[in-house]
Write a protein that holds these residues in place. Structure first.
Motif, short mmCIF file in Angstrom:
data_model
loop_
_atom_site.label_atom_id
_atom_site.label_comp_id
_atom_site.label_asym_id
_atom_site.label_seq_id
_atom_site.Cartn_x
_atom_site.Cartn_y
_atom_site.Cartn_z
N LYS A 81 0.84 -1.19 0.00
CA LYS A 81 0.00 0.00 0.00
C LYS A 81 0.88 1.25 0.00
O LYS A 81 2.07 1.17 -0.26
N GLN A 82 0.31 2.39 0.29
CA GLN A 82 1.05 3.65 0.35
C GLN A 82 0.80 4.32 1.70
O GLN A 82 -0.32 4.30 2.20
N VAL A 83 1.83 4.94 2.25
CA VAL A 83 1.72 5.66 3.52
C VAL A 83 2.49 6.97 3.40
O VAL A 83 3.57 7.03 2.81
N ASP A 84 1.91 8.03 3.98
CA ASP A 84 2.59 9.32 4.08
C ASP A 84 2.41 9.80 5.52
O ASP A 84 1.28 10.05 5.96
N VAL A 85 3.51 9.92 6.26
CA VAL A 85 3.44 10.34 7.65
C VAL A 85 2.78 11.71 7.78
O VAL A 85 2.10 11.99 8.77
N ALA A 86 2.93 12.55 6.77
CA ALA A 86 2.34 13.90 6.81
C ALA A 86 0.82 13.85 6.92
O ALA A 86 0.20 14.80 7.41
N ASP A 87 0.21 12.77 6.45
CA ASP A 87 -1.25 12.64 6.53
C ASP A 87 -1.74 12.53 7.97
O ASP A 87 -2.94 12.69 8.23
N HIS A 88 -0.83 12.23 8.90
CA HIS A 88 -1.21 12.04 10.30
C HIS A 88 -0.97 13.30 11.14
O HIS A 88 -1.04 13.24 12.37
N LYS A 89 -0.69 14.42 10.48
CA LYS A 89 -0.48 15.65 11.23
C LYS A 89 -1.74 15.97 12.03
O LYS A 89 -2.86 15.84 11.55
N GLY A 90 -1.56 16.38 13.29
CA GLY A 90 -2.67 16.56 14.20
C GLY A 90 -2.77 15.41 15.19
O GLY A 90 -3.52 15.50 16.17
N LYS A 91 -2.01 14.35 14.92
CA LYS A 91 -1.92 13.22 15.83
C LYS A 91 -0.47 13.03 16.26
O LYS A 91 0.46 13.54 15.61
N VAL A 92 -0.26 12.32 17.34
CA VAL A 92 1.09 11.90 17.74
C VAL A 92 1.44 10.66 16.92
O VAL A 92 0.62 9.75 16.77
N VAL A 93 2.65 10.65 16.36
CA VAL A 93 3.07 9.53 15.51
C VAL A 93 4.33 8.89 16.08
O VAL A 93 5.31 9.59 16.37
N VAL A 94 4.30 7.59 16.23
CA VAL A 94 5.47 6.82 16.65
C VAL A 94 6.08 6.18 15.41
O VAL A 94 5.39 5.46 14.67
N ILE A 95 7.36 6.44 15.17
CA ILE A 95 8.07 5.87 14.02
C ILE A 95 9.13 4.91 14.54
O ILE A 95 9.98 5.29 15.35
N ASN A 96 9.07 3.68 14.07
CA ASN A 96 10.03 2.65 14.50
C ASN A 96 10.78 2.11 13.29
O ASN A 96 10.18 1.59 12.36
N VAL A 97 12.10 2.26 13.32
CA VAL A 97 12.95 1.73 12.26
C VAL A 97 13.38 0.33 12.65
O VAL A 97 13.95 0.11 13.71
N TRP A 98 13.14 -0.64 11.75
CA TRP A 98 13.40 -2.04 12.10
C TRP A 98 13.84 -2.84 10.88
O TRP A 98 13.67 -2.43 9.74
N GLY A 99 14.41 -4.00 11.17
CA GLY A 99 14.75 -4.96 10.13
C GLY A 99 14.50 -6.36 10.66
O GLY A 99 14.71 -6.62 11.84
N SER A 100 14.08 -7.26 9.80
CA SER A 100 13.79 -8.62 10.26
C SER A 100 15.05 -9.34 10.72
O SER A 100 14.98 -10.30 11.48
N TRP A 101 16.21 -8.87 10.27
CA TRP A 101 17.50 -9.48 10.55
C TRP A 101 18.09 -9.02 11.89
O TRP A 101 19.14 -9.48 12.32
N CYS A 102 17.41 -8.07 12.55
CA CYS A 102 17.95 -7.37 13.73
C CYS A 102 17.39 -7.96 15.02
O CYS A 102 16.18 -7.81 15.29
N PRO A 103 18.20 -8.64 15.85
CA PRO A 103 17.70 -9.25 17.09
C PRO A 103 16.99 -8.28 18.03
O PRO A 103 15.93 -8.63 18.56
N PRO A 104 17.50 -7.06 18.28
CA PRO A 104 16.77 -6.14 19.15
C PRO A 104 15.38 -5.77 18.59
O PRO A 104 14.44 -5.55 19.36
N CYS A 105 15.27 -5.71 17.26
CA CYS A 105 13.97 -5.41 16.66
C CYS A 105 12.97 -6.53 16.94
O CYS A 105 11.79 -6.28 17.22
N ARG A 106 13.45 -7.75 16.87
CA ARG A 106 12.59 -8.90 17.16
C ARG A 106 12.18 -8.91 18.63
O ARG A 106 11.06 -9.29 18.97
N ALA A 107 13.09 -8.46 19.49
CA ALA A 107 12.80 -8.45 20.93
C ALA A 107 11.71 -7.44 21.28
O ALA A 107 10.93 -7.66 22.21
N GLU A 108 11.64 -6.32 20.55
CA GLU A 108 10.70 -5.27 20.92
C GLU A 108 9.40 -5.29 20.13
O GLU A 108 8.45 -4.58 20.45
N ALA A 109 9.32 -6.12 19.10
CA ALA A 109 8.19 -6.06 18.16
C ALA A 109 6.84 -6.24 18.85
O ALA A 109 5.89 -5.46 18.61
N LYS A 110 6.70 -7.24 19.70
CA LYS A 110 5.42 -7.47 20.37
C LYS A 110 5.05 -6.33 21.31
O LYS A 110 3.88 -6.02 21.50
#
Length: 210
Positions: A81-110
């Motif tokens: 699909k398509q996403v534009d963070v700017a469309d969420h202006k007026g709300k608080v937005v949490v941005i999480n940078v992750w990779g499936s290969w990254c152990p810390p990312c797997r630890a925090e995903a849930k």
């Protein structure tokens, strides 16, 4: 021994030496990539003058009047699909940078999925940025494994991360998490895997702002 018979031996020794050099160089490059690409620390703001405060908990914050605008973060998502963070202006937005290969990312995903379910009705949106995965299939498998229901931009080359200005709270590691205020400005950042409590600790002060 004739010169003709010595030549192949010298050639064989040279080939072995070259192969060892290539393997050593390749190993060093891979190690450097792993150290730089999947880390859980760091305090730099990316160079230049910074105006943020680094807390003892590893969460950096910026006063409301001194925040930088979030750059253009838009494009195709992991699920096509398509996403534009700017469309969420007026709300608080949490941005999480992750990779499936990254152990810390797997630890925090849930933890991210759980907090998202709890706060999405309070005017909070979550957007992931998947980076450095060799195929979108790996990213989709990650989302399925951990039950992630919020969208993630698919950014295999890391170009979105390069859009952040130096001296701002930019993502410098995988994972990185940013909280964007209702005005579309970067309020907080951390470069470590987060528990549910730590993630709420980042979100709550920004959500409470008027």
């Amino acid at each position: 021994m004739s010169a003709a018979s010595r030549a192949p031996q010298r050639s064989t020794r040279t080939d072995r030496t070259r192969r060892r050099a290539v393997l050593t160089t390749t190993g060093a490059a891979v190690a450097a990539l792993l150290l730089s690409a999947c880390s859980s620390g760091g305090t730099s703001g990316g160079g230049g003058n910074t105006n943020f405060v680094m807390g003892k908990d590893g969460i950096a914050t910026v006063k409301k009047g001194e925040r930088a605008d979030v750059p253009d973060l838009s494009g195709p998502t992991v699920d096509g699909k398509q996403v534009d963070v700017a469309d969420h202006k007026g709300k608080v937005v949490v941005i999480n940078v992750w990779g499936s290969w990254c152990p810390p990312c797997r630890a925090e995903a849930k933890n991210f999925q759980k907090v998202y379910q709890d706060v999405r009705d309070q005017g909070v949106e979550f957007v992931g940025i998947n980076t450095r995965d060799s195929s979108v299939g790996l990213a989709r498998a990650f989302e399925k494994e951990f039950g992630i229901t919020y969208p993630s931009l698919y950014d295999p080359t890391g170009k979105l991360m390069l859009r952040f200005k130096k001296g701002t709270l930019n993502p410098q590691a995988v994972p990185s998490t940013l909280v964007i205020d209702r005005d579309g400005r970067i309020a907080a950042r951390t470069l470590q895997a987060l528990s549910e409590d730590k993630l709420r600790e980042m979100i709550d002060p920004v959500l409470a702002e008027k």
